[in-house]
Design a protein around this motif. Structure first.
Motif, mmCIF file in Angstrom:
data_model
loop_
_atom_site.group_PDB
_atom_site.id
_atom_site.type_symbol
_atom_site.label_atom_id
_atom_site.label_comp_id
_atom_site.label_asym_id
_atom_site.label_seq_id
_atom_site.Cartn_x
_atom_site.Cartn_y
_atom_site.Cartn_z
ATOM 1 N N ASP A 32 -40.597 -3.106 16.832
ATOM 2 C CA ASP A 32 -40.832 -2.425 15.560
ATOM 3 C C ASP A 32 -40.546 -3.293 14.351
ATOM 4 N N TRP A 33 -39.523 -4.157 14.448
ATOM 5 C CA TRP A 33 -39.051 -4.919 13.292
ATOM 6 C C TRP A 33 -38.929 -6.389 13.647
ATOM 7 N N LEU A 34 -38.858 -7.234 12.651
ATOM 8 C CA LEU A 34 -38.844 -8.677 12.894
ATOM 9 C C LEU A 34 -37.591 -9.144 13.616
ATOM 10 N N VAL A 35 -36.437 -8.546 13.304
ATOM 11 C CA VAL A 35 -35.192 -8.932 13.974
ATOM 12 C C VAL A 35 -34.404 -7.682 14.338
ATOM 13 N N GLY A 36 -33.660 -7.757 15.416
ATOM 14 C CA GLY A 36 -32.791 -6.656 15.784
ATOM 15 C C GLY A 36 -33.559 -5.381 16.093
ATOM 16 N N GLU A 37 -32.857 -4.272 15.959
ATOM 17 C CA GLU A 37 -33.424 -2.967 16.309
ATOM 18 C C GLU A 37 -33.696 -2.100 15.090
ATOM 19 N N ALA A 38 -33.504 -2.647 13.911
ATOM 20 C CA ALA A 38 -33.682 -1.846 12.693
ATOM 21 C C ALA A 38 -34.337 -2.682 11.603
ATOM 22 N N VAL A 39 -34.888 -2.007 10.627
ATOM 23 C CA VAL A 39 -35.479 -2.680 9.471
ATOM 24 C C VAL A 39 -34.401 -3.486 8.750
ATOM 25 N N SER A 40 -34.768 -4.662 8.267
ATOM 26 C CA SER A 40 -33.823 -5.529 7.557
ATOM 27 C C SER A 40 -34.508 -6.152 6.343
ATOM 28 N N LEU A 41 -33.754 -6.950 5.623
ATOM 29 C CA LEU A 41 -34.321 -7.650 4.473
ATOM 30 C C LEU A 41 -35.494 -8.541 4.872
ATOM 31 N N ALA A 42 -35.509 -9.024 6.102
ATOM 32 C CA ALA A 42 -36.625 -9.857 6.560
ATOM 33 C C ALA A 42 -37.934 -9.089 6.477
ATOM 34 N N ASP A 43 -37.888 -7.822 6.869
ATOM 35 C CA ASP A 43 -39.102 -7.003 6.833
ATOM 36 C C ASP A 43 -39.561 -6.742 5.407
ATOM 37 N N LEU A 44 -38.609 -6.415 4.529
ATOM 38 C CA LEU A 44 -38.971 -6.147 3.130
ATOM 39 C C LEU A 44 -39.506 -7.407 2.467
ATOM 40 N N CYS A 45 -38.876 -8.521 2.764
ATOM 41 C CA CYS A 45 -39.259 -9.811 2.196
ATOM 42 C C CYS A 45 -40.707 -10.158 2.558
ATOM 43 N N LEU A 46 -41.039 -10.041 3.841
ATOM 44 C CA LEU A 46 -42.371 -10.435 4.290
ATOM 45 C C LEU A 46 -43.427 -9.371 4.025
ATOM 46 N N TYR A 47 -43.006 -8.145 3.877
ATOM 47 C CA TYR A 47 -43.942 -7.073 3.552
ATOM 48 C C TYR A 47 -44.606 -7.313 2.198
ATOM 49 N N ALA A 48 -43.857 -7.871 1.262
ATOM 50 C CA ALA A 48 -44.305 -7.948 -0.130
ATOM 51 C C ALA A 48 -45.681 -8.584 -0.282
ATOM 52 N N TYR A 49 -45.890 -9.754 0.305
ATOM 53 C CA TYR A 49 -47.195 -10.402 0.183
ATOM 54 C C TYR A 49 -48.121 -10.106 1.354
ATOM 55 N N THR A 50 -47.560 -9.694 2.509
ATOM 56 C CA THR A 50 -48.421 -9.415 3.656
ATOM 57 C C THR A 50 -49.222 -8.142 3.453
ATOM 58 N N HIS A 51 -48.639 -7.127 2.809
ATOM 59 C CA HIS A 51 -49.356 -5.852 2.707
ATOM 60 C C HIS A 51 -50.553 -5.921 1.761
ATOM 61 N N THR A 52 -50.640 -6.953 0.939
ATOM 62 C CA THR A 52 -51.799 -7.136 0.066
ATOM 63 C C THR A 52 -52.674 -8.317 0.505
ATOM 64 N N ALA A 53 -52.374 -8.884 1.661
ATOM 65 C CA ALA A 53 -53.087 -10.093 2.107
ATOM 66 C C ALA A 53 -54.576 -9.838 2.299
ATOM 67 N N GLY A 54 -54.931 -8.666 2.812
ATOM 68 C CA GLY A 54 -56.347 -8.365 3.000
ATOM 69 C C GLY A 54 -57.035 -8.013 1.702
ATOM 70 N N ARG A 55 -56.446 -7.082 0.965
ATOM 71 C CA ARG A 55 -57.069 -6.567 -0.265
ATOM 72 C C ARG A 55 -57.146 -7.617 -1.356
ATOM 73 N N ARG A 56 -56.075 -8.383 -1.537
ATOM 74 C CA ARG A 56 -56.038 -9.342 -2.644
ATOM 75 C C ARG A 56 -56.348 -10.772 -2.213
ATOM 76 N N GLY A 57 -56.147 -11.062 -0.934
ATOM 77 C CA GLY A 57 -56.322 -12.443 -0.493
ATOM 78 C C GLY A 57 -57.512 -12.694 0.391
ATOM 79 N N GLY A 58 -58.160 -11.626 0.862
ATOM 80 C CA GLY A 58 -59.336 -11.796 1.708
ATOM 81 C C GLY A 58 -59.043 -12.182 3.141
ATOM 82 N N PHE A 59 -57.801 -12.008 3.586
ATOM 83 C CA PHE A 59 -57.463 -12.322 4.966
ATOM 84 C C PHE A 59 -57.968 -11.221 5.893
#
Length: 201
Positions: free
Chosen positions: A148-175
């Motif tokens: 479910d999450w990048l590290v461990g068994e729960a959401v962490s700062l790693a997930d929030l950090c990488l979510y920021a630009y990944t969630h717009t990668a398709g819409r804004r970046g054309g990925f």
């Protein structure tokens, strides 16, 4: 605390997202590129490295760099792993985000989204960033397969950090995000967290 934030920037958004999820009150000062707010913040010496985001603490100390600010605000919250090994893994993803992911995923988004970057958006550069970005998203796809999450068994700062630009990668970046089903399921999990706010909220 006062956050100097660029509304369209993922680096600023990740801090606003953490604050919303963790119930941390912030006064947000909008400093979009080319705005009077950004120039005023620079003139006031509020940006230690001359760029946003920057967080002014209650005592007047100003913190720079988005992931350093995340660590400061995240320590002691549910997003800060108690296990030191998991915490080190989290930090590894956060370093990777700034050194590998952001210079490709975010830069391609900037080149196609901001008029002042259009001159740098040559076909060759966009194609290179697209190929490299797909490879980076592939790293995340492998990491998230079956978990479910990048590290461990729960959401962490790693997930929030990488979510920021990944969630717009398709819409804004054309990925081509349809290539990455595990990443998309992870994006949905982050978006479903109680208190989640969108980039443009």
């Amino acid at each position: 605390m006062r956050l100097y934030s660029m509304p369209s920037s993922g680096n600023s958004y990740k801090i606003r997202l953490l604050a919303a999820l963790a119930g941390i009150p912030l006064e947000v000062v909008d400093c979009e590129y080319g705005s009077a707010g950004l120039e005023a913040a620079k003139a006031a010496g509020a940006l230690p490295f001359g760029k946003v985001p920057a967080l002014e603490l209650d005592g007047g100390v100003v913190l720079a760099e988005s992931n350093a600010i995340l660590c400061h605000l995240g320590e002691g919250t549910a997003f800060w792993p108690a296990d030191p090994v998991v915490r080190a893994q989290m930090l590894g993803w956060m370093f990777w985000e700034q050194y590998n992911h952001e210079p490709v995923i975010a830069v391609r988004q900037a080149l196609v989204s901001y008029p002042h970057r259009a001159a740098d958006a040559t076909p060759a550069r966009l194609a290179d960033l697209l190929a490299r970005g797909h490879a980076l998203l592939g790293v995340m796809e492998t990491a998230l397969a079956g978990r479910d999450w990048l590290v461990g068994e729960a959401v962490s700062l790693a997930d929030l950090c990488l979510y920021a630009y990944t969630h717009t990668a398709g819409r804004r970046g054309g990925f081509a995000m349809d290539r990455f089903p595990a990443v998309n399921e992870w994006l949905d999990r982050v978006a479903a967290l109680p208190g989640h706010v969108r980039l443009d909220d």
